[in-house]
Design a protein around this motif. Structure first.
Motif, PDB file in Angstrom:
ATOM      1  N   GLN A 181       0.676  -1.303   0.127  1.00  0.00           N
ATOM      2  CA  GLN A 181      -0.028   0.410   0.041  1.00  0.00           C
ATOM      3  C   GLN A 181       0.762   0.943  -0.123  1.00  0.00           C
ATOM      4  OE1 GLN A 181      -3.754   0.073  -0.722  1.00  0.00           O
ATOM      5  NE2 GLN A 181      -3.290  -2.285  -0.170  1.00  0.00           N
ATOM      6  N   GLN A 182       1.864   1.569   0.681  1.00  0.00           N
ATOM      7  CA  GLN A 182       3.259   2.214   0.885  1.00  0.00           C
ATOM      8  C   GLN A 182       3.483   2.990  -0.645  1.00  0.00           C
ATOM      9  OE1 GLN A 182       5.447   1.135   4.241  1.00  0.00           O
ATOM     10  NE2 GLN A 182       3.909   2.541   5.455  1.00  0.00           N
ATOM     11  N   LYS A 183       3.656   1.533  -1.426  1.00  0.00           N
ATOM     12  CA  LYS A 183       4.869   1.136  -2.409  1.00  0.00           C
ATOM     13  C   LYS A 183       3.823   2.645  -3.445  1.00  0.00           C
ATOM     14  CE  LYS A 183       8.369  -1.725  -1.528  1.00  0.00           C
ATOM     15  NZ  LYS A 183       8.518  -3.319  -2.582  1.00  0.00           N
ATOM     16  N   THR A 187       4.039   5.068  -5.333  1.00  0.00           N
ATOM     17  CA  THR A 187       4.025   5.527  -7.052  1.00  0.00           C
ATOM     18  C   THR A 187       3.058   6.296  -7.696  1.00  0.00           C
ATOM     19  OG1 THR A 187       4.471   3.000  -7.122  1.00  0.00           O
ATOM     20  CG2 THR A 187       3.776   3.889  -8.951  1.00  0.00           C
ATOM     21  N   ARG A 188       1.744   6.386  -7.197  1.00  0.00           N
ATOM     22  CA  ARG A 188       0.675   7.482  -7.246  1.00  0.00           C
ATOM     23  C   ARG A 188       1.335   8.774  -7.408  1.00  0.00           C
ATOM     24  NH1 ARG A 188      -2.783   3.964  -5.249  1.00  0.00           N
ATOM     25  NH2 ARG A 188      -2.810   4.948  -2.713  1.00  0.00           N
ATOM     26  N   ARG A 192       1.885  11.164 -10.526  1.00  0.00           N
ATOM     27  CA  ARG A 192       1.298  12.242 -10.933  1.00  0.00           C
ATOM     28  C   ARG A 192       2.192  13.978 -11.345  1.00  0.00           C
ATOM     29  NH1 ARG A 192      -1.882  11.284  -6.310  1.00  0.00           N
ATOM     30  NH2 ARG A 192      -0.448  12.106  -4.954  1.00  0.00           N
ATOM     31  N   TRP A 193       3.248  12.953 -10.484  1.00  0.00           N
ATOM     32  CA  TRP A 193       4.616  14.341 -10.914  1.00  0.00           C
ATOM     33  C   TRP A 193       4.838  14.296 -12.265  1.00  0.00           C
ATOM     34  CZ3 TRP A 193       9.760  14.063 -11.826  1.00  0.00           C
ATOM     35  CH2 TRP A 193      10.440  14.527 -11.384  1.00  0.00           C
ATOM     36  N   LEU A 194       5.221  13.324 -12.299  1.00  0.00           N
ATOM     37  CA  LEU A 194       5.953  12.706 -13.939  1.00  0.00           C
ATOM     38  C   LEU A 194       5.104  14.113 -14.930  1.00  0.00           C
ATOM     39  CD1 LEU A 194       7.500   9.238 -13.414  1.00  0.00           C
ATOM     40  CD2 LEU A 194       8.351  11.165 -14.025  1.00  0.00           C
ATOM     41  N   GLN A 195       3.623  13.187 -14.834  1.00  0.00           N
ATOM     42  CA  GLN A 195       2.467  13.941 -15.696  1.00  0.00           C
ATOM     43  C   GLN A 195       2.818  14.914 -15.774  1.00  0.00           C
ATOM     44  OE1 GLN A 195      -1.316  12.090 -14.547  1.00  0.00           O
ATOM     45  NE2 GLN A 195      -0.910   9.921 -15.717  1.00  0.00           N
ATOM     46  N   GLU A 196       2.848  16.235 -14.720  1.00  0.00           N
ATOM     47  CA  GLU A 196       3.035  17.330 -14.753  1.00  0.00           C
ATOM     48  C   GLU A 196       4.139  17.697 -14.978  1.00  0.00           C
ATOM     49  OE1 GLU A 196       2.172  18.598 -10.518  1.00  0.00           O
ATOM     50  OE2 GLU A 196       0.006  18.417 -10.340  1.00  0.00           O
TER      51      GLU A 196
END
Length: 248
Positions: A181-183, A187-188, A192-196
């Motif tokens: 769950q932490q991973k 990852t999410r 999000r950061w990569l998409q931005e």
């Protein structure tokens, strides 16, 4: 005339024994012969209590589960030159021992196995019973690392062999669930950061492509032989461009 008895009291002759009363072996034997019953009774009572405790209080059972932390993905990322540094160092693996003893791992086990209703751990309902069960589990739990750096051992004690095995396995599974769950959460966040970041870089990539094509057109490099300096420079630019795209 009064009739009186003359009684003569003789004091021990301490001078002959160096100022102390003499005690011989015979005296010691006589004392032991007259007082042997009390030590014998004490020894008998002590043995009876010890045997009774061994019968009533059973030795706890121990069960062990081992967790292997897979590093194959880390090795792939490093061998492929995608990352330069290890993503999971030995110090971080050592820190997982403390994670495994945290409430985020133990509380789900207590709830799932209903240990608050188990007299060995706690009894009752509410936060107090849950806290007591968690503390009881932690007292019976031992977590350490094996000689192999990426193997963690979980050992649990219980008066019941099956219960010891079940709880040890449940703690290992709870730790894996929490880690996954932490991973996923991380990852999410990274996604999000990569998409931005990609949205910001796309205009820059398009502008770089236009600049490269303009350079080709201005220097007539479309059909230039490989031996010319301009062609070599263009080839170097293409290599750098390809590397930049791979890095992106």
């Amino acid at each position: 005339m009064d009739a009186r008895s003359n009684v003569v009291l003789h004091e021990p002759d301490y001078a002959a024994t160096g100022g102390r009363p003499s005690i011989g072996i015979g005296d010691i034997v006589d004392v032991l012969r007259r007082g042997w019953r009390l030590p014998a009774i004490g020894l008998t009572v002590g043995l009876a209590i010890g045997v009774g405790l061994l019968v009533v209080v059973k030795a706890p059972y121990k069960s062990t589960a081992r967790i292997l932390i897979d590093r194959s993905m880390n090795r792939y990322l490093q061998n492929s030159k995608i990352i330069d540094q290890p993503t999971l160092e030995d110090t971080e693996i050592g820190g997982q021992i403390y994670v495994m003893s945290s409430d985020s791992v133990i509380v789900p086990v207590v709830k799932a196995m209903k240990l608050t209703q188990d007299s060995e751990f706690a009894r009752g309902d509410g936060a107090a019973a849950e806290r007591a069960a968690v503390e009881s589990v932690l007292k019976r739990l031992t977590v350490n690392r094996e000689d192999v750096a990426n193997v963690i051992t979980v050992t649990f004690e219980s008066q019941n062999a099956v219960k010891a095995a079940d709880i040890a396995n449940a703690i290992a599974e709870s730790y894996i669930d929490v880690s996954v769950q932490q991973k996923l959460k991380s990852t999410r966040t990274v996604s999000r950061w990569l998409q931005e970041r990609l949205a910001e870089l796309k205009p820059q990539v398009a502008e770089a492509e236009r600049a490269l094509q303009a350079y080709r057109d201005a220097n007539n490099l479309s059909n230039t032989g490989t031996g010319s300096q301009k062609a070599e420079r263009l080839a170097n630019l293409k290599v750098q461009w390809d590397n930049a795209r791979i890095a992106l």
